[in-house]
Design a protein around this motif. Structure first.
Motif, PDB file in Angstrom:
ATOM      1  N   PRO A 267       4.580   5.362  -0.313  1.00 28.40           N
ATOM      2  CA  PRO A 267       4.207   4.826  -1.626  1.00 28.40           C
ATOM      3  C   PRO A 267       3.075   3.801  -1.550  1.00 28.40           C
ATOM      4  O   PRO A 267       2.327   3.641  -2.524  1.00 28.40           O
ATOM      5  CB  PRO A 267       5.499   4.175  -2.133  1.00 28.40           C
ATOM      6  CG  PRO A 267       6.591   4.700  -1.259  1.00 28.40           C
ATOM      7  CD  PRO A 267       5.936   4.946   0.067  1.00 28.40           C
ATOM      8  N   GLU A 268       2.943   3.108  -0.414  1.00 30.71           N
ATOM      9  CA  GLU A 268       1.989   2.008  -0.328  1.00 30.71           C
ATOM     10  C   GLU A 268       0.626   2.396   0.216  1.00 30.71           C
ATOM     11  O   GLU A 268      -0.380   1.773  -0.156  1.00 30.71           O
ATOM     12  CB  GLU A 268       2.563   0.884   0.557  1.00 30.71           C
ATOM     13  CG  GLU A 268       3.733   0.132  -0.052  1.00 30.71           C
ATOM     14  CD  GLU A 268       5.056   0.832   0.193  1.00 30.71           C
ATOM     15  OE1 GLU A 268       6.056   0.455  -0.434  1.00 30.71           O
ATOM     16  OE2 GLU A 268       5.075   1.773   1.013  1.00 30.71           O
ATOM     17  N   LEU A 269       0.553   3.372   1.101  1.00 28.81           N
ATOM     18  CA  LEU A 269      -0.718   3.676   1.750  1.00 28.81           C
ATOM     19  C   LEU A 269      -1.818   4.068   0.766  1.00 28.81           C
ATOM     20  O   LEU A 269      -2.951   3.575   0.880  1.00 28.81           O
ATOM     21  CB  LEU A 269      -0.528   4.769   2.805  1.00 28.81           C
ATOM     22  CG  LEU A 269       0.217   4.363   4.077  1.00 28.81           C
ATOM     23  CD1 LEU A 269       0.214   5.505   5.085  1.00 28.81           C
ATOM     24  CD2 LEU A 269      -0.401   3.127   4.707  1.00 28.81           C
ATOM     25  N   PRO A 270      -1.572   4.941  -0.219  1.00 29.76           N
ATOM     26  CA  PRO A 270      -2.653   5.224  -1.176  1.00 29.76           C
ATOM     27  C   PRO A 270      -3.112   3.981  -1.935  1.00 29.76           C
ATOM     28  O   PRO A 270      -4.313   3.823  -2.193  1.00 29.76           O
ATOM     29  CB  PRO A 270      -2.017   6.261  -2.114  1.00 29.76           C
ATOM     30  CG  PRO A 270      -0.956   6.909  -1.305  1.00 29.76           C
ATOM     31  CD  PRO A 270      -0.404   5.825  -0.443  1.00 29.76           C
ATOM     32  N   ALA A 271      -2.180   3.105  -2.293  1.00 24.79           N
ATOM     33  CA  ALA A 271      -2.564   1.881  -3.009  1.00 24.79           C
ATOM     34  C   ALA A 271      -3.385   0.953  -2.112  1.00 24.79           C
ATOM     35  O   ALA A 271      -4.370   0.350  -2.562  1.00 24.79           O
ATOM     36  CB  ALA A 271      -1.317   1.153  -3.515  1.00 24.79           C
ATOM     37  N   GLY A 275      -7.247  -0.044  -2.965  1.00 24.01           N
ATOM     38  CA  GLY A 275      -7.668  -1.436  -3.071  1.00 24.01           C
ATOM     39  C   GLY A 275      -8.726  -1.802  -2.057  1.00 24.01           C
ATOM     40  O   GLY A 275      -9.680  -2.535  -2.372  1.00 24.01           O
ATOM     41  N   SER A 276      -8.580  -1.290  -0.836  1.00 19.43           N
ATOM     42  CA  SER A 276      -9.587  -1.562   0.186  1.00 19.43           C
ATOM     43  C   SER A 276     -10.935  -0.953  -0.180  1.00 19.43           C
ATOM     44  O   SER A 276     -11.982  -1.556   0.058  1.00 19.43           O
ATOM     45  CB  SER A 276      -9.093  -1.011   1.527  1.00 19.43           C
ATOM     46  OG  SER A 276     -10.058  -1.189   2.535  1.00 19.43           O
ATOM     47  N   ALA A 305      -8.648  -6.515  -4.334  1.00 15.51           N
ATOM     48  CA  ALA A 305      -7.886  -7.436  -3.492  1.00 15.51           C
ATOM     49  C   ALA A 305      -6.425  -7.488  -3.904  1.00 15.51           C
ATOM     50  O   ALA A 305      -5.526  -7.576  -3.057  1.00 15.51           O
ATOM     51  CB  ALA A 305      -8.504  -8.827  -3.566  1.00 15.51           C
ATOM     52  N   THR A 306      -6.170  -7.422  -5.207  1.00 14.76           N
ATOM     53  CA  THR A 306      -4.779  -7.444  -5.675  1.00 14.76           C
ATOM     54  C   THR A 306      -4.004  -6.242  -5.157  1.00 14.76           C
ATOM     55  O   THR A 306      -2.883  -6.381  -4.636  1.00 14.76           O
ATOM     56  CB  THR A 306      -4.754  -7.463  -7.208  1.00 14.76           C
ATOM     57  OG1 THR A 306      -5.465  -8.608  -7.682  1.00 14.76           O
ATOM     58  CG2 THR A 306      -3.329  -7.507  -7.719  1.00 14.76           C
TER      59      THR A 306
END
Length: 407
Positions: A267-271, A275-276, A305-306
């Motif tokens: 769930p986190e890697l695409p976000a 963001g990067s 950055a958020t």
């Protein structure tokens, strides 16, 4: 055999029991039958104790009898056996030593990714290209030519570097071409290949259009000078529409593997990668555009950055044991440096609205933060694949949860 060993002790007791039975049979023959045998048994009990207390072979010693005779209970006969943990039958509970997480011939359970540093660089340059194209579209739609120019040129440079790193990892350029022969929606690699194939030409046309003012006004080149700007505007919008998919598909690609710390962080890697990408694109705008035109870059930096800081915090705290590879060793150092550089870049972008030097330093910090984040995620996944503990323990925990749900 040594009598201290269990097998040797059993053999010794068996041999003594045979000798005793022969002695009992001989005494019975001399004593004329059963009377002599009973007398011999009584004499034996007087000398060696009862069957409950004797130490000879073939005895069935009990705890109470052994205690009266001053002997150790071996084995206990009047104590109920303890149940095994989780079992329904009797028997003593086994003392299992702590598990050592190893595998046959010292090899890891999972084969670590064969990707080298060029794939980590590919993750960064792809995100830079995506973020820069969004920055260029923002400059194009708001009438900021310096921002548009910087974004288009950076997008072309980023996608060109990505293509080189990808082909270098594949080994032969023809392999990239062969991947275009099929389109498989369920394969992140196939989808990513087609995304690059659409994004690359669009970013190239948009970047070439920035050279239109350098062409002569007459002749064939003059025709190119008139046609390139509208073509560049259309191509820039196509690249911007494709950019979110380019920024996030690499995160989906990593999470689709069997690498524990990548797979669990799906769930986190695409976000994090989105963001990067936004933060690195904002860094390009802060570096190249004057302060008067850098407004969209600042807003892009805050948004990127958020997302990046939220995702990094989640992968370092939500995954339990699988968060360890992201907090230790080289991956931990890289991700901590990425967070620090991201915070410093955003703070500098907001404070230095009118300082060209501070804006440029903030842009450089955001780009460096994107590099650290991508390499940290990459090395964290590789580290989790090399240690069998990160494969075995989560599997056992999932099995225990399924067993508990069934009960």
């Amino acid at each position: 055999m040594s009598p201290d060993r269990p097998v040797g002790d059993l053999f010794r007791r068996f041999r003594e029991r045979l000798s005793a039975e022969r002695g009992i049979g001989t005494a019975a023959e001399r004593g004329n039958g059963a009377a002599a045998e009973r007398g011999n048994g009584a004499a034996t009990e007087r000398e060696n104790g009862s069957r409950a207390t004797a130490a000879g072979p073939g005895v069935g010693r009990t705890d109470a009898g052994s205690r009266d005779a001053g002997l150790a209970p071996h084995p206990p006969r009047d104590a109920s056996p303890r149940r095994r943990r989780g079992g329904k039958g009797g028997g003593e509970q086994l003392n299992v030593p702590p598990a050592e997480f190893s595998s046959y011939y010292g090899r890891p359970i999972l084969k670590p990714p064969v990707w080298r540093w060029d794939i980590a660089a590919y993750l960064f340059t792809g995100g830079l290209a995506a973020g820069s194209s969004l920055l260029a579209a923002g400059g194009q739609l708001t009438g900021r030519p310096a921002l548009r120019r910087a974004g288009r040129i950076s997008a072309l440079a980023g996608v060109g570097a990505s293509t080189y790193f990808l082909v270098n990892d594949l080994g032969r350029p023809s392999r990239f071409h062969h991947m275009l022969r099929v389109a498989k929606v369920t394969s992140p690699m196939s989808v990513g290949t087609w995304i690059l194939s659409v994004f690359g030409p669009a970013a190239g046309v948009a970047a070439v259009a920035e050279a239109a003012p350098l062409l002569p006004e007459r002749g064939v080149l003059g025709l190119g000078r008139r046609l390139l700007p509208p073509a560049g505007h259309a191509a820039g919008l196509v690249a911007a529409v494709t950019a979110p998919a380019l920024a996030t598909y690499t995160g989906v690609l990593l999470a689709d593997t069997a690498v524990p710390s990548w797979h669990e962080a799906y769930p986190e890697l695409p976000a994090i990668f989105a963001g990067s990408a936004l933060a690195s694109g904002a860094g390009v705008g802060l570096l190249a555009a004057p302060c008067a035109q850098a407004g969209p870059a600042r807003r892009l930096a805050v948004a990127g950055a958020t997302m990046e800081l939220w995702g990094s915090h989640r992968v370092e705290n939500r995954l339990g044991l699988l968060s360890e590879p992201y907090t230790q060793g080289t991956p931990g150092k890289l991700l901590r440096a990425g967070r620090a550089l991201t915070a410093a870049g955003v703070a500098g972008a907001l404070v230095g609205r009118r300082s060209r030097v501070l804006s440029a330093l903030s842009g450089g910090a955001l780009i460096a933060a994107s590099v650290c984040t991508r390499f940290g995620i990459f090395h964290g996944g590789v580290a989790s694949a090399r240690d069998p503990r990160y494969t075995v323990v989560p599997q056992r925990e999932r099995a225990d949860r399924r067993a508990a749900d069934q009960d």
